[in-house]
Design an enzyme around this catalytic site. Structure first.
Site, short mmCIF file in Angstrom:
data_model
loop_
_atom_site.label_atom_id
_atom_site.label_comp_id
_atom_site.label_asym_id
_atom_site.label_seq_id
_atom_site.Cartn_x
_atom_site.Cartn_y
_atom_site.Cartn_z
CE1 TYR A 1 68.55 84.51 88.52
CE2 TYR A 1 69.27 86.50 89.66
CZ TYR A 1 68.26 85.75 89.05
OH TYR A 1 66.99 86.24 88.99
CE1 TYR B 1 62.77 79.22 93.96
CE2 TYR B 1 63.45 81.51 94.12
CZ TYR B 1 63.77 80.17 94.13
OH TYR B 1 65.07 79.76 94.34
N GLY C 1 64.07 72.38 95.89
CA GLY C 1 63.22 73.52 95.55
C GLY C 1 62.91 73.53 94.06
CG ASN D 1 69.49 72.02 97.88
OD1 ASN D 1 69.92 73.12 97.54
ND2 ASN D 1 69.34 71.02 97.00
CB ILE E 1 72.83 74.26 94.90
CG1 ILE E 1 72.96 75.46 93.93
CG2 ILE E 1 73.31 74.64 96.30
CD1 ILE E 1 72.06 76.65 94.30
N1 LIG Z 1 70.28 77.79 90.93
C1 LIG Z 1 70.22 79.00 91.43
O1 LIG Z 1 70.69 79.98 90.85
C2 LIG Z 1 69.55 79.22 92.78
C3 LIG Z 1 69.54 80.52 93.31
C4 LIG Z 1 68.96 80.73 94.55
C5 LIG Z 1 68.39 79.68 95.25
N2 LIG Z 1 68.38 78.44 94.71
C6 LIG Z 1 67.77 77.35 95.50
O2 LIG Z 1 68.73 76.33 95.70
C7 LIG Z 1 68.08 75.06 95.77
C8 LIG Z 1 68.69 74.11 94.74
O3 LIG Z 1 68.51 74.69 93.45
P1 LIG Z 1 69.17 74.04 92.13
O4 LIG Z 1 69.24 75.11 91.11
O5 LIG Z 1 70.39 73.28 92.50
O6 LIG Z 1 68.00 73.02 91.71
P2 LIG Z 1 68.01 71.82 90.66
O7 LIG Z 1 69.30 71.73 89.93
O8 LIG Z 1 66.74 71.97 89.89
O9 LIG Z 1 67.89 70.52 91.62
C9 LIG Z 1 66.79 70.39 92.45
C10 LIG Z 1 66.94 69.16 93.33
O10 LIG Z 1 65.77 69.10 94.17
C11 LIG Z 1 65.08 67.88 93.94
N3 LIG Z 1 63.64 68.14 94.09
C12 LIG Z 1 62.87 69.01 93.41
N4 LIG Z 1 61.59 68.92 93.83
C13 LIG Z 1 61.57 67.96 94.80
C14 LIG Z 1 60.54 67.38 95.59
N5 LIG Z 1 59.26 67.77 95.51
N6 LIG Z 1 60.89 66.42 96.48
C15 LIG Z 1 62.18 66.00 96.59
N7 LIG Z 1 63.18 66.51 95.87
C16 LIG Z 1 62.88 67.47 94.98
C17 LIG Z 1 65.47 67.45 92.54
O11 LIG Z 1 65.26 66.04 92.38
P3 LIG Z 1 65.24 65.39 90.87
O12 LIG Z 1 66.67 65.39 90.41
O13 LIG Z 1 64.69 64.03 91.07
O14 LIG Z 1 64.38 66.28 90.02
C18 LIG Z 1 66.95 67.86 92.54
O15 LIG Z 1 67.72 66.89 93.25
C19 LIG Z 1 66.59 75.34 95.53
O16 LIG Z 1 65.91 75.42 96.76
C20 LIG Z 1 66.60 76.68 94.81
O17 LIG Z 1 65.40 77.38 95.03
C21 LIG Z 1 68.93 78.18 93.48
#
Ligand SMILES: NC(=O)c1ccc[n+]([C@@H]2O[C@H](COP(=O)([O-])OP(=O)(O)OC[C@H]3O[C@@H](n4cnc5c(N)ncnc54)[C@H](OP(=O)(O)O)[C@@H]3O)[C@@H](O)[C@H]2O)c1
Length: 240
Positions: free
Chosen positions: A179, A147, A84, A82, A14
Site C-alpha cells: 500500500y 485486479y 493500472g 505502470n 506512483i
Molecule cells: N497505489 C497503491 O497503493 C498501489 C499498490 C500496488 C500496486 N499499484 C499499481 O501501481 C500502478 C500505479 O498506481 P497509482 O496508485 O499510482 O494509480 P493512479 O494514481 O490512479 O494513476 C494511474 C495512472 O494511470 C493512468 N491510466 C489509468 N488507466 C489508463 C489507461 N487505460 N490508459 C492509459 N493510462 C491510464 C492514469 O491516467 P489519468 O491521470 O489520465 O487518469 C494515471 O496517470 C497501478 O498499476 C497500480 O495497480 C498501486
C-alpha cells in the site's frame, strides 16, 4: 546521448514519481496518461516531461502513440508499464464490465505497451521492461478477483519475456508495491487507512518514491543480470 524511457500512467501517483526519478537519473522521459488533461498539463509544466494521451487498453492507439514518442524522442530503451485501474466488487457482485475493464487495462495494456517496442529492443540488443504489479497479485484480495488476476498475470508476462529477451540484452522484471500513499489510498476514509496500516509491520504506507527507486535500479546497467524477478516493496506485509 541519454536513454529514452516511457512510463505509462506516468503523470500522477506512483507513475509521476517514476517519471521524475528517471529524469533525475538522466533519462529522456515520456509519460502517458488516459484522460486527466489538467493533471498532465500541470505535470509537464512542473517537470518539463512530455506527456502523451492514449488508452493502453487499445492496441492500435498504443502502437500509434509509441511511434509518435519514438519520432519525437528516439527509440525507447526503458518501458515502465505502470498504468493500472481498480474496479473492486465482491465476486458475487462483480460485473463482466468490471472484469473486462481491469483485464483490458492492467493485463492486455501491458501487452499493448511492450509489444510495439519489443522488436526495436531486440534489434538494438538492449531493453528494460519493468511492470508495476501489486502485492494483491501475489496474495489475492477480497473484492479484487479481477485486479489480482491481472497483477498475477503481469508476473507471468515478465517471467516469459525474461526468457525470450535475455539473449538479446533485454531484461523484464516486476515490482509488487504494497500500500502506497497515492491519492487513491489517501482518499479512503481515515479509519480504513488506519486498518490498512495496522496490517503493515513497517507501521506506515510506502511512498511513491520508494517504488521509483526500485525502477531506477532495475533500469540501470547495474541490474543487467536481474531478469524475470519480482521486487516486493511492501513494508514486510507479505512474502511471496
Ligand atoms: N497505489 C497503491 O497503493 C498501489 C499498490 C500496488 C500496486 N499499484 C499499481 O501501481 C500502478 C500505479 O498506481 P497509482 O496508485 O499510482 O494509480 P493512479 O494514481 O490512479 O494513476 C494511474 C495512472 O494511470 C493512468 N491510466 C489509468 N488507466 C489508463 C489507461 N487505460 N490508459 C492509459 N493510462 C491510464 C492514469 O491516467 P489519468 O491521470 O489520465 O487518469 C494515471 O496517470 C497501478 O498499476 C497500480 O495497480 C498501486
Amino acid at each position: 546521448m541519454s536513454r529514452i524511457a516511457l512510463v505509462t500512467g506516468g503523470s500522477r501517483g506512483i507513475g509521476e514519481a517514476i517519471s521524475k526519478a528517471l529524469k533525475a537519473e538522466g533519462y529522456t522521459v515520456a509519460a502517458t496518461y488516459a484522460g486527466n488533461d489538467e493533471k498532465a498539463a500541470a505535470f509537464t509544466e512542473a517537470t518539463g516531461i512530455k506527456t502523451y494521451k492514449w488508452n493502453v487498453a487499445d492496441y492500435a492507439a498504443s502502437k500509434e502513440g509509441i511511434a509518435k514518442v519514438e519520432e519525437d524522442l528516439g527509440p525507447i530503451d526503458v518501458v515502465v508499464a505502470n498504468a493500472g485501474i481498480t474496479r473492486d466488487a465482491p465476486f458475487h457482485k462483480m460485473t463482466p464490465e468490471q472484469w473486462n475493464d481491469v483485464i483490458d487495462t492492467n493485463l492486455t495494456g501491458v501487452f499493448n505497451t511492450v509489444h510495439p517496442i519489443w522488436p526495436g529492443m531486440r534489434e538494438r540488443g538492449f531493453g528494460r521492461i519493468i511492470v508495476i504489479s501489486s502485492i494483491n497479485g501475489q496474495k489475492g484480495q477480497f473484492a479484487q478477483v479481477n485486479y489480482a488476476a491481472t497483477k498475477a498475470g503481469d508476473l507471468g508476462i515478465v517471467k516469459s519475456l525474461a526468457q525470450e529477451g535475455a539473449a538479446k540484452g533485454i531484461t523484464a522484471n516486476a515490482i509488487c508495491p504494497g500500500y502506497i500513499a497515492t491519492e487513491m489510498v489517501m482518499a479512503v476514509p481515515e479509519k480504513v487507512r488506519e486498518k490498512i496500516i495496522g496490517m503493515i509491520p513497517a507501521g506506515r504506507l510506502g511512498e511513491p518514491e520508494e517504488i521509483a527507486r526500485c525502477v531506477t535500479f532495475l533500469a540501470s546497467d547495474d541490474a543487467s543480470f536481474i531478469n524475470g524477478s519480482t521486487i516486493s516493496a511492501n513494508g514486510a506485509q507479505f512474502f511471496a
